[in-house]
Write a protein that holds these residues in place. Structure first.
Motif, mmCIF file in Angstrom:
data_model
loop_
_atom_site.group_PDB
_atom_site.id
_atom_site.type_symbol
_atom_site.label_atom_id
_atom_site.label_comp_id
_atom_site.label_asym_id
_atom_site.label_seq_id
_atom_site.Cartn_x
_atom_site.Cartn_y
_atom_site.Cartn_z
ATOM 1 N N GLY A 1 43.459 50.241 51.382
ATOM 2 C CA GLY A 1 42.190 50.519 51.745
ATOM 3 C C GLY A 1 41.155 49.778 50.762
ATOM 4 O O GLY A 1 40.203 49.995 50.925
ATOM 5 N N GLY A 2 41.898 48.914 50.037
ATOM 6 C CA GLY A 2 41.063 47.934 49.165
ATOM 7 C C GLY A 2 40.304 46.846 49.913
ATOM 8 O O GLY A 2 40.174 46.857 51.142
ATOM 9 N N ASN A 3 39.448 46.060 49.193
ATOM 10 C CA ASN A 3 38.377 45.165 49.668
ATOM 11 C C ASN A 3 39.324 43.874 50.084
ATOM 12 O O ASN A 3 39.747 43.265 48.954
ATOM 13 N N PRO A 4 39.539 43.408 50.941
ATOM 14 C CA PRO A 4 40.380 42.183 51.573
ATOM 15 C C PRO A 4 39.473 40.943 51.188
ATOM 16 O O PRO A 4 39.862 39.703 51.228
ATOM 17 N N PHE A 5 38.030 41.221 50.893
ATOM 18 C CA PHE A 5 37.265 40.085 50.559
ATOM 19 C C PHE A 5 36.784 39.640 48.959
ATOM 20 O O PHE A 5 36.018 38.797 48.758
ATOM 21 N N GLY A 6 37.581 40.306 48.252
ATOM 22 C CA GLY A 6 37.187 40.192 46.721
ATOM 23 C C GLY A 6 36.294 41.220 46.178
ATOM 24 O O GLY A 6 35.745 41.913 47.118
ATOM 25 N N VAL A 7 36.126 41.208 44.884
ATOM 26 C CA VAL A 7 35.330 42.154 44.499
ATOM 27 C C VAL A 7 33.925 41.645 44.415
ATOM 28 O O VAL A 7 33.665 40.676 43.777
ATOM 29 N N THR A 8 32.771 42.429 44.834
ATOM 30 C CA THR A 8 31.369 41.838 44.416
ATOM 31 C C THR A 8 30.833 43.023 43.692
ATOM 32 O O THR A 8 31.362 44.180 43.688
ATOM 33 N N PRO A 9 29.912 42.613 42.982
ATOM 34 C CA PRO A 9 28.964 43.919 42.279
ATOM 35 C C PRO A 9 28.297 44.916 42.997
ATOM 36 O O PRO A 9 27.973 45.908 42.377
ATOM 37 N N ALA A 10 28.367 44.705 44.352
ATOM 38 C CA ALA A 10 27.352 45.837 44.995
ATOM 39 C C ALA A 10 28.574 46.540 45.967
ATOM 40 O O ALA A 10 29.723 46.124 46.314
ATOM 41 N N PRO A 11 28.204 47.871 46.167
ATOM 42 C CA PRO A 11 29.048 48.590 46.831
ATOM 43 C C PRO A 11 29.189 48.236 48.380
ATOM 44 O O PRO A 11 28.090 47.416 48.721
ATOM 45 N N SER A 12 30.171 48.513 49.023
ATOM 46 C CA SER A 12 30.280 48.262 50.247
ATOM 47 C C SER A 12 31.452 49.329 50.969
ATOM 48 O O SER A 12 31.784 50.057 50.506
ATOM 49 N N VAL A 13 31.494 49.124 52.274
ATOM 50 C CA VAL A 13 32.171 50.150 52.944
ATOM 51 C C VAL A 13 33.721 49.876 52.626
ATOM 52 O O VAL A 13 34.430 50.662 52.577
ATOM 53 N N PHE A 14 34.186 48.799 52.243
ATOM 54 C CA PHE A 14 35.473 48.549 51.753
ATOM 55 C C PHE A 14 35.756 49.073 50.189
ATOM 56 O O PHE A 14 36.759 49.228 49.660
ATOM 57 N N ASN A 15 34.731 48.855 49.472
ATOM 58 C CA ASN A 15 34.932 49.345 47.798
ATOM 59 C C ASN A 15 33.481 49.687 47.577
ATOM 60 O O ASN A 15 32.584 49.240 47.051
ATOM 61 N N PRO A 16 33.481 51.349 47.443
ATOM 62 C CA PRO A 16 31.945 51.579 47.192
ATOM 63 C C PRO A 16 31.616 51.665 45.673
ATOM 64 O O PRO A 16 30.561 51.901 45.422
ATOM 65 N N ASN A 17 32.504 51.551 44.976
ATOM 66 C CA ASN A 17 32.035 51.255 43.480
ATOM 67 C C ASN A 17 33.120 50.236 42.762
ATOM 68 O O ASN A 17 33.959 50.511 42.098
ATOM 69 N N PRO A 18 32.789 48.983 43.087
ATOM 70 C CA PRO A 18 33.754 47.937 42.335
ATOM 71 C C PRO A 18 34.225 47.976 41.179
ATOM 72 O O PRO A 18 35.264 47.846 40.606
ATOM 73 N N PRO A 19 33.254 48.126 40.079
ATOM 74 C CA PRO A 19 33.761 48.057 38.642
ATOM 75 C C PRO A 19 34.566 49.144 38.279
ATOM 76 O O PRO A 19 35.655 48.934 37.744
ATOM 77 N N ASP A 20 34.222 50.299 38.647
ATOM 78 C CA ASP A 20 35.215 51.418 38.425
ATOM 79 C C ASP A 20 36.687 51.005 39.173
ATOM 80 O O ASP A 20 37.657 51.490 38.775
ATOM 81 N N ASP A 21 36.701 50.521 40.343
ATOM 82 C CA ASP A 21 37.753 50.291 41.171
ATOM 83 C C ASP A 21 38.486 49.316 40.365
ATOM 84 O O ASP A 21 39.902 49.282 40.076
ATOM 85 N N LEU A 22 37.941 48.213 39.923
ATOM 86 C CA LEU A 22 38.361 47.130 38.959
ATOM 87 C C LEU A 22 39.203 47.674 37.700
ATOM 88 O O LEU A 22 40.392 47.423 37.382
ATOM 89 N N ILE A 23 38.439 48.535 36.998
ATOM 90 C CA ILE A 23 39.143 49.066 35.736
ATOM 91 C C ILE A 23 40.243 49.883 36.181
ATOM 92 O O ILE A 23 41.324 49.831 35.557
ATOM 93 N N SER A 24 40.161 50.780 37.088
ATOM 94 C CA SER A 24 41.226 51.564 37.683
ATOM 95 C C SER A 24 42.628 50.760 38.031
ATOM 96 O O SER A 24 43.857 51.201 37.620
ATOM 97 N N ARG A 25 42.149 49.708 38.506
ATOM 98 C CA ARG A 25 43.404 48.882 38.859
ATOM 99 C C ARG A 25 44.107 48.009 37.783
ATOM 100 O O ARG A 25 45.303 47.831 37.965
#
Length: 384
Positions: free
Chosen positions: A9-33
């Motif tokens: 369920g991750g974002n197939p379009f890469g990490v962006t600084p703004a939330p999206s339906v694919f990745n609601p909180n990108p920075p937290d997700d990046l740290i987690s991964r």
């Protein structure tokens, strides 16, 4: 880092600084991964000499140290892929508390509302029936997880010939109560001797691959952090009003962690090597200056090089010898420790609290990490 139950369920379009339906909180997700696992130790001002709380041992004259038994996770938008009727699932667990389960709905259809919870276990939440809830609505969960997980009589199959068992992958082993090995004739199990460290259990006798065990142990889920060393070219070093030194580190942690001044962070993948003369204590152990002790490289005296040695309680060197010398020379690897400095940065973006930034300074306080783990797990919790 908590125990991760779900992926995808991750974002197939890469990490962006703004939330999206694919990745609601990108920075937290990046740290987690991609962040490094770390032990977070809470520093607490010492109330006085007569203190019966027994939360942890003093690390200095003015501080007590403990490890949080429960940890708040960043608010998570649950993935409808993993819905099953009135069962929804969080990405991490085991859940210890659910603070809120909020449904976001257009005002034209009645606006937002909260769901009621019937029960939860591991990462699964059973909802009370609600005819207003539809799977396509955004569902945000604010929840806490347990930092420690206790395993009792867990079956385990030995993967390779030898004496090493590896029951964990991302978590670390903090206590092992007992190890039982199946007899060759499969008539039952015998309790055997063992040693352990963060990543493995070492049995006292060897066995073949495929041997069955029953294990009783406790694991700890590290947090995830991002960090980098502040080098001599950093412009902040020239600022007299900023307490920054060369060798300090910039640390970024997830938005759900309430880290504070004097807390200690221990990155678990970063290793440093030290050579030290160690003196034997009353129990025949050799305490090291820097802990947690992760690997013993070599042990010497002036005339002997020892080959049979092991780690105890992340702080002590043990050697197998009929006579123990008063002093040894030990080459070992350890994880560096950093104390959190007062300077911190908080920010928000797109209505989301973003990860927090701190400065960490190398910490050389002698800590009995094994005892801190034990007392953090077994300390009394006040109830009404």
């Amino acid at each position: 880092m908590a125990k991760q139950y779900l992926s995808g369920g991750g974002n197939p379009f890469g990490v962006t600084p703004a939330p999206s339906v694919f990745n609601p909180n990108p920075p937290d997700d990046l740290i987690s991964r991609q962040g490094e696992p770390a032990i977070w130790i809470r520093a607490i001002p010492k109330i006085g000499e007569v203190d019966e709380t027994k939360m942890a041992i003093p690390g200095s004259e003015s501080q007590l140290y403990r490890i949080e038994r429960y940890r708040r996770m960043p608010t998570e938008t649950l993935n409808p892929i993993f819905y099953d009727g009135n069962i929804v699932q969080t990405k991490y667990g085991p859940i210890s508390k659910i603070r809120s389960l909020k449904v976001f709905r257009n005002d034209d259809f009645g606006g937002n509302f909260n769901l009621s919870i019937e029960s939860f276990e591991h990462n699964r939440i059973k909802l009370k029936p609600n005819i207003e809830f539809q799977e396509y609505y955004q569902l945000d969960c604010d929840y806490d997880i347990e930092s420690f997980t206790k395993f009792e009589n867990v079956p385990f199959i030995q993967e390779e010939d030898g004496y090493l068992l590896h029951p964990v992958q991302e978590d670390i082993i903090v206590i092992v109560d007992s190890v039982w090995r199946e007899r060759l004739d499969k008539s039952g199990y015998d309790e055997i001797g063992f040693k352990y460290d963060f990543t493995k259990i070492s049995c006292e006798t060897v066995a073949e691959a495929g041997r069955r065990y029953l294990l009783n142990y406790v694991t700890f889920s590290p947090i995830k952090i991002g960090y980098k060393t502040i080098d001599t070219k950093d412009a902040r070093l020239a600022e007299k009003m900023i307490d920054v030194q060369s060798g300090d580190i910039d640390i970024v942690v997830g938005s759900g962690l309430n880290i504070s001044k004097d807390d200690i962070l221990i990155p678990l993948r970063t290793l440093r090597t030290e050579k030290e003369i160690l003196e034997k204590d009353k129990k025949g152990r050799y305490p090291v200056k820097y802990s947690p002790l992760r690997e013993i490289v070599a042990v010497y005296t002036d005339s002997i090089e020892y080959e049979d040695f092991w780690i105890e309680d992340s702080r002590y060197v043990r050697i197998n010898s009929s006579t123990l010398p008063e002093r040894i020379v030990c080459v070992y690897q350890y994880n560096p420790r950093y104390s959190i400095m007062p300077d911190t940065t908080a920010s928000a973006l797109a209505e989301r609290i973003q990860p927090r930034k701190y400065i960490g300074r190398i910490n050389q306080t002698r800590l009995d990490l094994g005892r801190i783990f034990r007392e953090s797990i077994y300390r009394s919790v006040a109830t009404e």
